[in-house]
Enzyme design. Sequence first.
Site, PDB file in Angstrom:
ATOM      1  N   LYS A  84     -19.671  44.836  22.458  1.00  0.00           N
ATOM      2  CA  LYS A  84     -18.552  44.476  23.337  1.00  0.00           C
ATOM      3  C   LYS A  84     -18.060  45.728  24.036  1.00  0.00           C
ATOM      4  O   LYS A  84     -17.656  46.707  23.400  1.00  0.00           O
ATOM      5  CB  LYS A  84     -17.407  43.914  22.487  1.00  0.00           C
TER       6      LYS A  84
HETATM    7  C1  E4P Z   1     -12.934  37.464  22.657  1.00  0.00           C
HETATM    8  O1  E4P Z   1     -14.036  37.965  22.513  1.00  0.00           O
HETATM    9  C2  E4P Z   1     -11.709  37.985  22.042  1.00  0.00           C
HETATM   10  O2  E4P Z   1     -11.997  38.386  20.721  1.00  0.00           O
HETATM   11  C3  E4P Z   1     -10.632  36.945  21.911  1.00  0.00           C
HETATM   12  O3  E4P Z   1     -11.017  35.722  22.492  1.00  0.00           O
HETATM   13  C4  E4P Z   1      -9.283  37.422  22.281  1.00  0.00           C
HETATM   14  O4  E4P Z   1      -8.379  36.372  22.079  1.00  0.00           O
HETATM   15  P1  E4P Z   1      -6.789  36.592  22.004  1.00  0.00           P
HETATM   16  O5  E4P Z   1      -6.286  36.752  23.402  1.00  0.00           O
HETATM   17  O6  E4P Z   1      -6.291  35.316  21.382  1.00  0.00           O
HETATM   18  O7  E4P Z   1      -6.563  37.798  21.156  1.00  0.00           O
END
Ligand code: E4P
Length: 216
Positions: A84
């Site tokens: 990521k």
């Molecule tokens: C995606 O890869 C992220 O981990 C996640 O969807 C973030 O979500 P949030 O905005 O609820 O923290």
Amino acid sequence: MKIFIDSADIQEIREVASWGILDGCTTNPSLVCKTGRPFRDCIQEILSVVDGSVSVEAIASDSAGMIKEGLDWAKLDQSKVTIKIPMTVEGLKAVRGLTEREIKTNVTLVFSMNQALLAARAGATFVSPFVGRLDDISHDGMALIHDIVAMIDDYGFDTEVISASIRHPLHVIESIRAGCHVATIPYDILVKMIKHPLTDAGIKKFYDDYQKIPKQ
Ligand code: E4P
């Protein structure tokens, strides 16, 4: 649409994997932090449970550092590990570098079509627009998903769009309508997706009527 779980909780991940519907998992440092476990242990166990892409956040802020982290994580299982990468200039360079080394990437914290275009041009395997965080500031997160999916399809990019930061089951339904490739969904929302009061009422009625059938 493929289903990823957005979690670092091994119990939740095991449970959803047992349903036979899981295509992958996305984690981030906040999700790992909630588990109270060391980062590497957590990711290693997730890799042993999930039969598909597992997104692991790069922590470095420079491209060389991100590429180094990517190469390290890929040693665990290159077919699953997906790095990521945040949407920054250094992030774009890292995506290009990792793509050249055949390591999958997921460009994260994407909030605009321009960012998604750049991620796709850099060769990202996945791009993750954050729907809920846009909704939180009164921007239409789902409209962005529709736009990005259309752009990816129109130009024939190989990049897959992950609908991320999902807050409720309607976000999933809208992601399907948009033709999103993947939705990464928290455990509690996956459970809500199964539930329907008419299903529960129907099961009860069939069970009750079965009891009334004369025994042979
Ligand atoms: C995606 O890869 C992220 O981990 C996640 O969807 C973030 O979500 P949030 O905005 O609820 O923290």
